[in-house]
Design a protein around this motif. Structure first.
Motif, PDB file in Angstrom:
ATOM      1  N   LEU A 130      -1.589  -0.727 -10.464  1.00  0.00           N
ATOM      2  CA  LEU A 130      -0.803   0.461 -10.459  1.00  0.00           C
ATOM      3  C   LEU A 130      -1.792   1.756 -10.614  1.00  0.00           C
ATOM      4  CD1 LEU A 130       1.725   2.182 -11.182  1.00  0.00           C
ATOM      5  CD2 LEU A 130       1.443   1.735 -13.431  1.00  0.00           C
ATOM      6  N   TRP A 131      -2.625   1.840 -11.423  1.00  0.00           N
ATOM      7  CA  TRP A 131      -3.491   2.967 -11.334  1.00  0.00           C
ATOM      8  C   TRP A 131      -4.415   2.867 -10.355  1.00  0.00           C
ATOM      9  CZ3 TRP A 131      -0.521   4.943 -14.428  1.00  0.00           C
ATOM     10  CH2 TRP A 131       0.113   4.297 -15.813  1.00  0.00           C
ATOM     11  N   GLY A 132      -4.974   1.823  -9.861  1.00  0.00           N
ATOM     12  CA  GLY A 132      -5.641   1.803  -8.676  1.00  0.00           C
ATOM     13  C   GLY A 132      -4.985   2.157  -7.662  1.00  0.00           C
ATOM     14  N   LYS A 133      -3.726   1.852  -7.353  1.00  0.00           N
ATOM     15  CA  LYS A 133      -2.792   2.316  -6.136  1.00  0.00           C
ATOM     16  C   LYS A 133      -2.707   3.791  -6.152  1.00  0.00           C
ATOM     17  CE  LYS A 133      -0.382   1.379  -2.496  1.00  0.00           C
ATOM     18  NZ  LYS A 133      -0.785   0.485  -1.575  1.00  0.00           N
ATOM     19  N   ILE A 134      -2.662   4.516  -7.086  1.00  0.00           N
ATOM     20  CA  ILE A 134      -2.860   6.159  -7.267  1.00  0.00           C
ATOM     21  C   ILE A 134      -4.122   6.464  -6.683  1.00  0.00           C
ATOM     22  CG2 ILE A 134      -3.056   8.176  -8.617  1.00  0.00           C
ATOM     23  CD1 ILE A 134      -1.176   6.469 -10.785  1.00  0.00           C
ATOM     24  N   LYS A 135      -5.049   5.817  -6.953  1.00  0.00           N
ATOM     25  CA  LYS A 135      -6.504   6.352  -6.568  1.00  0.00           C
ATOM     26  C   LYS A 135      -6.470   5.868  -4.866  1.00  0.00           C
ATOM     27  CE  LYS A 135     -11.174   6.741  -5.969  1.00  0.00           C
ATOM     28  NZ  LYS A 135     -12.087   7.828  -5.848  1.00  0.00           N
ATOM     29  N   THR A 265       0.787  -6.491 -24.182  1.00  0.00           N
ATOM     30  CA  THR A 265       1.893  -7.166 -23.790  1.00  0.00           C
ATOM     31  C   THR A 265       1.710  -7.864 -22.375  1.00  0.00           C
ATOM     32  OG1 THR A 265       4.323  -6.903 -23.333  1.00  0.00           O
ATOM     33  CG2 THR A 265       3.125  -5.234 -22.439  1.00  0.00           C
ATOM     34  N   PHE A 266       2.453  -8.776 -22.194  1.00  0.00           N
ATOM     35  CA  PHE A 266       2.432  -9.848 -21.161  1.00  0.00           C
ATOM     36  C   PHE A 266       3.724  -9.333 -20.192  1.00  0.00           C
ATOM     37  CE2 PHE A 266      -0.706 -12.057 -23.545  1.00  0.00           C
ATOM     38  CZ  PHE A 266      -1.582 -12.453 -22.215  1.00  0.00           C
ATOM     39  N   GLU A 267       4.624  -8.814 -20.613  1.00  0.00           N
ATOM     40  CA  GLU A 267       6.069  -8.368 -20.149  1.00  0.00           C
ATOM     41  C   GLU A 267       6.078  -6.910 -20.059  1.00  0.00           C
ATOM     42  OE1 GLU A 267       8.669 -10.428 -22.307  1.00  0.00           O
ATOM     43  OE2 GLU A 267       8.181 -12.345 -21.396  1.00  0.00           O
ATOM     44  N   PRO A 268       5.407  -5.989 -19.210  1.00  0.00           N
ATOM     45  CA  PRO A 268       5.544  -4.575 -19.106  1.00  0.00           C
ATOM     46  C   PRO A 268       6.536  -4.266 -18.232  1.00  0.00           C
ATOM     47  CG  PRO A 268       3.591  -5.118 -17.881  1.00  0.00           C
ATOM     48  CD  PRO A 268       3.992  -6.532 -18.420  1.00  0.00           C
ATOM     49  N   THR A 269       7.261  -2.955 -18.184  1.00  0.00           N
ATOM     50  CA  THR A 269       7.668  -2.361 -17.105  1.00  0.00           C
ATOM     51  C   THR A 269       6.815  -1.234 -16.575  1.00  0.00           C
ATOM     52  OG1 THR A 269       8.803  -1.043 -18.683  1.00  0.00           O
ATOM     53  CG2 THR A 269       9.862  -2.934 -18.075  1.00  0.00           C
ATOM     54  N   PHE A 270       6.826  -1.027 -15.247  1.00  0.00           N
ATOM     55  CA  PHE A 270       6.043   0.068 -14.520  1.00  0.00           C
ATOM     56  C   PHE A 270       6.653   0.377 -13.314  1.00  0.00           C
ATOM     57  CE2 PHE A 270       4.677  -4.311 -13.872  1.00  0.00           C
ATOM     58  CZ  PHE A 270       4.731  -4.245 -12.416  1.00  0.00           C
ATOM     59  N   PHE A 271       6.296   1.800 -12.963  1.00  0.00           N
ATOM     60  CA  PHE A 271       6.907   2.129 -11.626  1.00  0.00           C
ATOM     61  C   PHE A 271       5.667   3.117 -11.046  1.00  0.00           C
ATOM     62  CE2 PHE A 271       8.002   5.194 -14.537  1.00  0.00           C
ATOM     63  CZ  PHE A 271       7.770   6.430 -14.217  1.00  0.00           C
ATOM     64  N   LEU A 272       6.152   3.325  -9.668  1.00  0.00           N
ATOM     65  CA  LEU A 272       5.098   4.391  -8.922  1.00  0.00           C
ATOM     66  C   LEU A 272       5.872   5.053  -7.900  1.00  0.00           C
ATOM     67  CD1 LEU A 272       2.810   6.006  -8.309  1.00  0.00           C
ATOM     68  CD2 LEU A 272       2.006   4.067  -6.905  1.00  0.00           C
ATOM     69  N   LYS A 273       6.053   6.359  -8.030  1.00  0.00           N
ATOM     70  CA  LYS A 273       6.958   7.209  -7.000  1.00  0.00           C
ATOM     71  C   LYS A 273       5.996   8.018  -6.327  1.00  0.00           C
ATOM     72  CE  LYS A 273      11.165   7.038  -9.715  1.00  0.00           C
ATOM     73  NZ  LYS A 273      11.809   6.032  -8.407  1.00  0.00           N
ATOM     74  N   HIS A 274       6.179   8.215  -5.032  1.00  0.00           N
ATOM     75  CA  HIS A 274       5.446   8.992  -4.027  1.00  0.00           C
ATOM     76  C   HIS A 274       6.044  10.156  -3.494  1.00  0.00           C
ATOM     77  CE1 HIS A 274       2.322   9.412  -0.562  1.00  0.00           C
ATOM     78  NE2 HIS A 274       2.329  10.294  -1.108  1.00  0.00           N
ATOM     79  N   ARG A 275       5.919  11.287  -3.573  1.00  0.00           N
ATOM     80  CA  ARG A 275       6.494  12.316  -2.714  1.00  0.00           C
ATOM     81  C   ARG A 275       5.406  12.842  -1.679  1.00  0.00           C
ATOM     82  NH1 ARG A 275       6.005  17.423  -1.746  1.00  0.00           N
ATOM     83  NH2 ARG A 275       4.869  18.108  -3.625  1.00  0.00           N
ATOM     84  N   VAL A 283       6.956   3.375  -4.366  1.00  0.00           N
ATOM     85  CA  VAL A 283       5.918   2.407  -3.855  1.00  0.00           C
ATOM     86  C   VAL A 283       5.713   0.981  -4.455  1.00  0.00           C
ATOM     87  CG1 VAL A 283       3.430   2.350  -3.635  1.00  0.00           C
ATOM     88  CG2 VAL A 283       4.343   4.706  -4.041  1.00  0.00           C
ATOM     89  N   PRO A 284       6.008   0.057  -3.595  1.00  0.00           N
ATOM     90  CA  PRO A 284       6.151  -1.293  -4.234  1.00  0.00           C
ATOM     91  C   PRO A 284       4.801  -1.706  -4.594  1.00  0.00           C
ATOM     92  CG  PRO A 284       5.910  -1.261  -1.703  1.00  0.00           C
ATOM     93  CD  PRO A 284       5.991   0.170  -2.144  1.00  0.00           C
ATOM     94  N   LEU A 285       4.750  -2.447  -5.851  1.00  0.00           N
ATOM     95  CA  LEU A 285       3.949  -2.997  -6.416  1.00  0.00           C
ATOM     96  C   LEU A 285       4.277  -4.527  -7.184  1.00  0.00           C
ATOM     97  CD1 LEU A 285       3.437  -0.022  -9.025  1.00  0.00           C
ATOM     98  CD2 LEU A 285       1.976  -0.803  -7.209  1.00  0.00           C
ATOM     99  N   THR A 286       3.354  -5.538  -5.976  1.00  0.00           N
ATOM    100  CA  THR A 286       3.876  -6.699  -6.424  1.00  0.00           C
ATOM    101  C   THR A 286       3.210  -7.521  -7.267  1.00  0.00           C
ATOM    102  OG1 THR A 286       2.399  -7.279  -4.619  1.00  0.00           O
ATOM    103  CG2 THR A 286       4.530  -6.863  -3.764  1.00  0.00           C
ATOM    104  N   LYS A 287       2.096  -6.845  -8.000  1.00  0.00           N
ATOM    105  CA  LYS A 287       1.406  -7.522  -8.805  1.00  0.00           C
ATOM    106  C   LYS A 287       1.472  -7.150 -10.137  1.00  0.00           C
ATOM    107  CE  LYS A 287      -3.616  -8.654  -9.794  1.00  0.00           C
ATOM    108  NZ  LYS A 287      -4.899  -8.448  -9.298  1.00  0.00           N
ATOM    109  N   VAL A 288       1.649  -7.739 -11.309  1.00  0.00           N
ATOM    110  CA  VAL A 288       1.953  -7.200 -12.641  1.00  0.00           C
ATOM    111  C   VAL A 288       0.724  -6.554 -13.003  1.00  0.00           C
ATOM    112  CG1 VAL A 288       2.424  -7.742 -15.229  1.00  0.00           C
ATOM    113  CG2 VAL A 288       3.661  -9.062 -13.071  1.00  0.00           C
TER     114      VAL A 288
END
Length: 341
Positions: A130-135, A265-275, A283-288
């Motif tokens: 997630l945070w790496g995808k932003i970079k 936690t081993f069961e997070p929720t997360f998302f990434l949106k890109h304008r 933005v699809p994130l297939t890896k937890v």
């Protein structure tokens, strides 16, 4: 190559997670653990029975055949243990913060260079899907020229840590070094193309009148040479663990979030949106993603660094910058003024 032989110093809450991450990697072997207390030693015996156990890490370093050592200790113990590891001729993965002072950071970097060993600092957010995808999106021009970033955390209070060290300001240094250090590192990393930050202005408050040094509300503005800036904010008097990152540029914007019952936690929720322009897309994130998952990636990172010479995600220089930003932020809080680097 043969499996990389790891030693682990420290077996508190995060030490156990590091041990599991090493054990799960088929190219790694956890050969030995040094634990400081009877309770952590007993837990290590139950959880990693194949590892040799020590109460003195000096004895572990003297007796065991190790390629690399991971240090997961209270902050005030980082420097002495790290120096011992590097002087023994082992590669080092050191949990953040690198040290309590810049002098100690410099000494460790110099020692790693002198011994020819890898010094990696545990800024595992850089390995996050997630945070790496932003970079990645920023570097690919997905927001155009970067202008602004917000990194904000709402969470439950810190755990005490062994012997209450996290609530002892002489041992923890300050609470900016404890978790906001991750966000300072992300802010600098995201805007790396703009150059290193030039100043910081910060404010903080404590919810307990009897412990004013425990500043559990904290906000800072980090300025970059181009005029772009980052806002970093945290409260420890919330609940659960909720992190948000927002980035804007001249041509687009990013909005990401991560939530869990707690940081482990081993069961997070997360998302990434890109304008980009007028179009907003998920933005699809297939890896937890989450810190417990990034520890696995850190182990693989160390193996690649040792085997292939791949640079670690966060070097000693990066670790020093993170400590410097946090120390300057605390100086700004104390002075009530902007502080330059």
């Amino acid at each position: 190559m043969d499996r990389v032989k790891f030693g682990l110093i420290g077996y508190g809450a995060w030490g156990g997670h590091h041990a599991r991450a090493i054990e799960e990697n088929p190219r790694a072997q956890l050969r030995a653990v040094a634990a400081r207390t009877n309770s952590t030693l007993e837990r290590a015996c139950n959880e990693v029975p194949s590892a040799a156990l020590y109460t003195d890490y000096h004895a572990m370093l003297a007796r065991e055949d190790l390629d690399a050592v991971v240090i997961v200790l209270p902050t005030d113990l980082h420097f002495e243990a790290s120096r011992a590891v590097l002087e023994s001729g082992r590669h080092l993965l050191l949990e953040k913060p690198m040290a309590l002072t810049l002098e100690h950071c410099d000494a460790l970097t110099a020692l790693a260079a002198e011994t020819g060993k890898i010094l990696a600092v545990g800024h595992e957010f850089r390995l996050s899907s997630l945070w790496g995808k932003i970079k990645q999106i920023i570097d690919e021009g997905g927001v155009g020229e970067p202008l602004y970033e917000l990194i904000e955390l709402w969470r439950r209070p810190y755990r005490l840590g062994a012997d209450g060290w996290r609530y002892d300001i002489n041992r923890v240094g300050n609470w900016i070094l404890e978790e906001p250090i991750h966000f300072f590192d992300l802010a600098r990393w995201y805007f790396q193309r703009l150059g290193d930050p030039v100043s910081v202005f910060a404010q903080a408050s404590a919810s307990r009148p009897d412990r004013p040094e425990l500043q559990d509300n904290f906000s800072a503005m980090l300025r970059f040479p181009s005029g772009a800036y980052a806002v970093i904010s945290q409260t420890l008097v919330g609940w659960e663990h909720h992190q948000v990152v927002k980035v804007t540029g001249r041509e687009g914007a990013l909005w990401a979030g991560w939530s869990g019952a707690m940081d482990r936690t081993f069961e997070p929720t997360f998302f990434l949106k890109h304008r980009r322009g007028d179009r907003v897309a998920d933005v699809p994130l297939t890896k937890v993603t989450g810190e417990v998952f990034e520890l696995r990636d850190q182990v693989e990172m160390m193996i690649r660094a040792i085997a292939d010479g791949t640079p670690p995600a966060a070097t000693g220089a990066d670790g020093r910058w993170s400590v410097a930003m946090c120390l300057k932020a605390q100086e700004s809080v104390d002075r009530g003024a902007e502080v330059k680097f």
